[in-house]
Write a protein that holds these residues in place. Structure first.
Motif, PDB file in Angstrom:
ATOM      1  N   SER A 122       2.153  -9.314  22.296  1.00  0.00           N
ATOM      2  CA  SER A 122       1.398  -8.321  21.440  1.00  0.00           C
ATOM      3  C   SER A 122      -0.302  -8.249  21.922  1.00  0.00           C
ATOM      4  O   SER A 122      -0.811  -9.231  22.368  1.00  0.00           O
ATOM      5  N   LEU A 123      -0.679  -6.994  21.737  1.00  0.00           N
ATOM      6  CA  LEU A 123      -2.040  -6.681  22.523  1.00  0.00           C
ATOM      7  C   LEU A 123      -2.982  -5.965  21.093  1.00  0.00           C
ATOM      8  O   LEU A 123      -2.309  -5.110  20.596  1.00  0.00           O
ATOM      9  N   ALA A 124      -4.207  -6.524  21.111  1.00  0.00           N
ATOM     10  CA  ALA A 124      -4.874  -5.839  20.095  1.00  0.00           C
ATOM     11  C   ALA A 124      -6.252  -5.199  20.798  1.00  0.00           C
ATOM     12  O   ALA A 124      -6.576  -5.500  21.816  1.00  0.00           O
ATOM     13  N   GLU A 125      -6.829  -3.924  20.278  1.00  0.00           N
ATOM     14  CA  GLU A 125      -7.645  -3.410  20.483  1.00  0.00           C
ATOM     15  C   GLU A 125      -7.747  -2.657  21.990  1.00  0.00           C
ATOM     16  O   GLU A 125      -8.559  -2.829  22.741  1.00  0.00           O
ATOM     17  N   LEU A 126      -6.763  -1.929  22.179  1.00  0.00           N
ATOM     18  CA  LEU A 126      -6.548  -1.158  23.478  1.00  0.00           C
ATOM     19  C   LEU A 126      -7.302   0.094  23.273  1.00  0.00           C
ATOM     20  O   LEU A 126      -7.522   0.647  22.334  1.00  0.00           O
ATOM     21  N   PRO A 127      -8.106   0.282  24.317  1.00  0.00           N
ATOM     22  CA  PRO A 127      -8.918   1.777  24.253  1.00  0.00           C
ATOM     23  C   PRO A 127      -7.779   2.879  24.230  1.00  0.00           C
ATOM     24  O   PRO A 127      -6.722   3.078  24.819  1.00  0.00           O
ATOM     25  N   ASP A 128      -8.366   3.855  23.271  1.00  0.00           N
ATOM     26  CA  ASP A 128      -7.531   4.798  22.878  1.00  0.00           C
ATOM     27  C   ASP A 128      -7.118   5.861  24.076  1.00  0.00           C
ATOM     28  O   ASP A 128      -5.953   6.522  23.880  1.00  0.00           O
ATOM     29  N   GLU A 129      -8.028   6.224  24.818  1.00  0.00           N
ATOM     30  CA  GLU A 129      -8.144   7.249  25.841  1.00  0.00           C
ATOM     31  C   GLU A 129      -7.311   6.730  26.978  1.00  0.00           C
ATOM     32  O   GLU A 129      -6.748   7.566  27.668  1.00  0.00           O
ATOM     33  N   ARG A 130      -7.125   5.500  27.016  1.00  0.00           N
ATOM     34  CA  ARG A 130      -6.291   4.924  28.399  1.00  0.00           C
ATOM     35  C   ARG A 130      -4.800   5.298  28.104  1.00  0.00           C
ATOM     36  O   ARG A 130      -4.094   5.116  27.280  1.00  0.00           O
ATOM     37  N   THR A 131      -4.268   5.747  29.287  1.00  0.00           N
ATOM     38  CA  THR A 131      -2.740   5.996  29.501  1.00  0.00           C
ATOM     39  C   THR A 131      -2.140   4.880  30.281  1.00  0.00           C
ATOM     40  O   THR A 131      -0.775   5.030  30.609  1.00  0.00           O
ATOM     41  N   ALA A 132      -2.898   4.425  31.298  1.00  0.00           N
ATOM     42  CA  ALA A 132      -2.328   3.430  32.151  1.00  0.00           C
ATOM     43  C   ALA A 132      -3.305   2.340  32.684  1.00  0.00           C
ATOM     44  O   ALA A 132      -4.436   2.688  32.453  1.00  0.00           O
ATOM     45  N   PHE A 133      -2.912   1.277  33.239  1.00  0.00           N
ATOM     46  CA  PHE A 133      -3.602   0.304  33.796  1.00  0.00           C
ATOM     47  C   PHE A 133      -3.057  -0.134  35.150  1.00  0.00           C
ATOM     48  O   PHE A 133      -1.880  -0.391  35.196  1.00  0.00           O
ATOM     49  N   ASP A 134      -3.924  -0.633  35.943  1.00  0.00           N
ATOM     50  CA  ASP A 134      -3.276  -1.335  36.946  1.00  0.00           C
ATOM     51  C   ASP A 134      -3.243  -2.728  36.803  1.00  0.00           C
ATOM     52  O   ASP A 134      -4.153  -3.456  35.834  1.00  0.00           O
ATOM     53  N   ALA A 135      -2.215  -3.517  37.355  1.00  0.00           N
ATOM     54  CA  ALA A 135      -1.918  -4.699  37.172  1.00  0.00           C
ATOM     55  C   ALA A 135      -1.266  -5.296  38.353  1.00  0.00           C
ATOM     56  O   ALA A 135      -0.967  -4.694  39.493  1.00  0.00           O
ATOM     57  N   ARG A 136      -1.302  -6.678  38.447  1.00  0.00           N
ATOM     58  CA  ARG A 136      -0.721  -7.257  39.567  1.00  0.00           C
ATOM     59  C   ARG A 136       0.491  -8.265  39.090  1.00  0.00           C
ATOM     60  O   ARG A 136       0.211  -9.214  37.974  1.00  0.00           O
ATOM     61  N   LEU A 137       1.702  -8.260  39.386  1.00  0.00           N
ATOM     62  CA  LEU A 137       2.782  -9.268  39.314  1.00  0.00           C
ATOM     63  C   LEU A 137       2.914 -10.092  40.398  1.00  0.00           C
ATOM     64  O   LEU A 137       2.722  -9.848  41.635  1.00  0.00           O
ATOM     65  N   SER A 138       3.167 -11.541  39.872  1.00  0.00           N
ATOM     66  CA  SER A 138       3.390 -12.541  41.173  1.00  0.00           C
ATOM     67  C   SER A 138       4.400 -13.456  40.508  1.00  0.00           C
ATOM     68  O   SER A 138       4.697 -13.710  39.414  1.00  0.00           O
ATOM     69  N   VAL A 139       4.909 -14.190  41.440  1.00  0.00           N
ATOM     70  CA  VAL A 139       5.981 -14.951  41.294  1.00  0.00           C
ATOM     71  C   VAL A 139       5.163 -16.397  41.849  1.00  0.00           C
ATOM     72  O   VAL A 139       5.068 -16.095  43.374  1.00  0.00           O
ATOM     73  N   TRP A 140       5.420 -17.515  41.473  1.00  0.00           N
ATOM     74  CA  TRP A 140       4.716 -18.739  42.074  1.00  0.00           C
ATOM     75  C   TRP A 140       6.015 -19.926  41.820  1.00  0.00           C
ATOM     76  O   TRP A 140       7.118 -19.775  40.960  1.00  0.00           O
ATOM     77  N   ILE A 141       6.254 -20.765  42.861  1.00  0.00           N
ATOM     78  CA  ILE A 141       7.354 -21.752  42.951  1.00  0.00           C
ATOM     79  C   ILE A 141       6.309 -22.947  43.002  1.00  0.00           C
ATOM     80  O   ILE A 141       5.426 -23.184  43.868  1.00  0.00           O
ATOM     81  N   GLU A 142       6.821 -24.070  42.140  1.00  0.00           N
ATOM     82  CA  GLU A 142       6.091 -25.580  42.463  1.00  0.00           C
ATOM     83  C   GLU A 142       7.477 -26.247  42.741  1.00  0.00           C
ATOM     84  O   GLU A 142       8.537 -26.203  41.800  1.00  0.00           O
ATOM     85  N   ASP A 143       7.504 -27.085  43.724  1.00  0.00           N
ATOM     86  CA  ASP A 143       8.335 -27.794  44.101  1.00  0.00           C
ATOM     87  C   ASP A 143       7.768 -29.055  44.730  1.00  0.00           C
ATOM     88  O   ASP A 143       6.605 -29.269  44.620  1.00  0.00           O
ATOM     89  N   THR A 144       8.484 -29.789  45.576  1.00  0.00           N
ATOM     90  CA  THR A 144       8.122 -31.207  46.180  1.00  0.00           C
ATOM     91  C   THR A 144       7.067 -30.951  47.060  1.00  0.00           C
ATOM     92  O   THR A 144       5.951 -31.865  47.066  1.00  0.00           O
ATOM     93  N   ASP A 145       6.753 -29.841  47.733  1.00  0.00           N
ATOM     94  CA  ASP A 145       5.675 -29.365  48.632  1.00  0.00           C
ATOM     95  C   ASP A 145       4.608 -29.114  47.987  1.00  0.00           C
ATOM     96  O   ASP A 145       3.402 -28.658  48.298  1.00  0.00           O
TER      97      ASP A 145
END
Length: 161
Positions: A122-145
């Motif tokens: 859930s998000l609160a207080e979004l600007p009413d006039e905005r219809t889209a936002f730029d975002a970045r998706l990422s995948v991280w791996i944690e292993d022995t290295d």
């Protein structure tokens, strides 16, 4: 009747003794051969990641003051996989100063394909006039290295009614 009671008591005692001996009473004793590696141990190489084309922010309805961020799963294909590495799927929306990730604890039987999910939020207080936002998706791996980002993609988060 006494024979039945004796059998019940004997079975109960056997269960309790087995639980104590294979549990904390005798460390190092296991009644199974399976050894689960510790999370974050092992190795994983990622062959490819398919990110969703878009995510959405669904406006809260019926007097709700919260809007909901919904991010579809990312499909991760492993080149090699061994042990129990940890995978994190993350989204960042700079205009909202928002960042969130979900950690997935993988097991040795994960296979070569995995659907990484990100729980809605859930998000609160979004600007009413905005219809889209730029975002970045990422995948991280944690292993022995260690921990490393294996894939990133810019995407759009659309605001829908």
């Amino acid at each position: 009747m006494d024979a039945t009671r004796g059998v019940v008591v004997a079975v109960g005692a056997l269960v309790v003794v087995t639980a104590l001996v294979s549990g904390p009473l005798v460390p190092g004793l296991s009644l199974t051969n399976a050894q689960q590696p510790a999370y974050g141990e092992g190795t994983a190489t990622v062959a490819s990641v398919e990110f969703p084309e878009r995510a959405t922010i669904e406006r809260g309805g019926f007097g709700s003051e919260s809007d909901y961020l919904v991010v579809p799963p990312a499909t991760v294909r492993f080149g090699t996989f061994d042990g129990a590495p940890v995978l994190t799927y993350k989204i960042e929306i700079p205009a909202l100063n928002y960042s969130r990730g979900t950690t997935h604890f993988l097991s040795p039987d994960t296979g070569t394909r995995y659907e990484a999910t990100l729980r809605s939020d859930s998000l609160a207080e979004l600007p009413d006039e905005r219809t889209a936002f730029d975002a970045r998706l990422s995948v991280w791996i944690e292993d022995t290295d260690g921990r490393s980002r294996v894939a990133t993609q810019n995407t759009t988060v659309e605001v829908v009614e």
